[in-house]
Design an enzyme around this catalytic site. Sequence first.
Site, short mmCIF file in Angstrom:
data_model
loop_
_atom_site.label_atom_id
_atom_site.label_comp_id
_atom_site.label_asym_id
_atom_site.label_seq_id
_atom_site.Cartn_x
_atom_site.Cartn_y
_atom_site.Cartn_z
N ASP A 209 0.85 -1.19 0.00
CA ASP A 209 0.00 0.00 0.00
C ASP A 209 0.89 1.23 0.00
O ASP A 209 2.11 1.15 0.09
CB ASP A 209 -0.90 0.00 1.24
CG ASP A 209 -0.09 -0.01 2.52
OD1 ASP A 209 0.26 1.07 3.00
OD2 ASP A 209 0.22 -1.12 3.04
N ASP A 211 0.67 3.63 2.38
CA ASP A 211 0.47 4.22 3.69
C ASP A 211 -0.67 5.23 3.57
O ASP A 211 -1.65 4.96 2.88
CB ASP A 211 1.78 4.83 4.21
CG ASP A 211 1.80 4.91 5.73
OD1 ASP A 211 1.61 3.87 6.38
OD2 ASP A 211 2.01 6.00 6.28
#
Length: 290
Positions: A209, A211
């Site tokens: 991802d 973040d």
Amino acid sequence: MARKLGILGGSGLYEIEGLQGAAWTEVETPWGKPSDAFFTGSLNGLDLVFLPRHGSGHVHAPGDVPYRANIDAMKRLGVTDILSISACGSFREEMAPGDFVAIDQFIDRTVGRPSSFFGSGCVAHVSMAHPTCPRLARAAVAAAREAGATVHEGGTYLAMEGPQFSSLAESRMYRESWGADIIGMTNMPEAKLAREAEICFLTLAMVTDYDSWHPDHGSVDIREILATLAANAGHAKGTVAAMPGLLDHETPCPHGCDRALEHAIMTKPAARDPALLAKLSAVAGRVLEA
């Protein structure tokens, strides 16, 4: 000394396939019980030891992983090299979900985790200027690319305490002010302890991802992380399978990882605590018994 590869599997990597002579081995340590039993065997001529860092069923939170027991047990099993495969968030657009990053630096923001085997009664200071092993990194990068992964060579891993993900303010600070590239919760104190145990160490981060800093992605979504982990599992397993053909099986580490304690112990022999010395028998026996 023949190399023996240890694999620390994090979220997304819970097993290693294709080991010859495979067996689960329990290891007792003076630092407590490791995360789980160790899966040992041989893969294409290379002895291999696998440990699921969070335990079977993912029962250990990042702050509760028995890091000292895990590394001590790896040393007792004869491991010379540790490949830590870990799910991480990215602070860089180019380090996209699904990519791998071979980490070469760390920023440690963990708190309350025992980060050393040494202490009162036997003090030691090892260098962490270059915390990962370039020789091991070259092999892992080549193996990951052979497995079909997109790999970035070099990156700074910020180790946060967790188990919560970052706030937006923290994410922006780590990315913009501190220059971190990747964020995770488990590779500290692993890297420090591996250095004290004189084991070559490398983090191969699997990006899941962006973040929370990314304007198009917002907050971290655990469902998306799990989907990315599932998609990356094949690359992770393929990386491990390719390592035997790429890792030098016999040569001592040219970067000195296996001699990190050479001049690190400060406490004079007569002042060393016998009880602590007994606990250090595996990780530091080479220098303590010299």
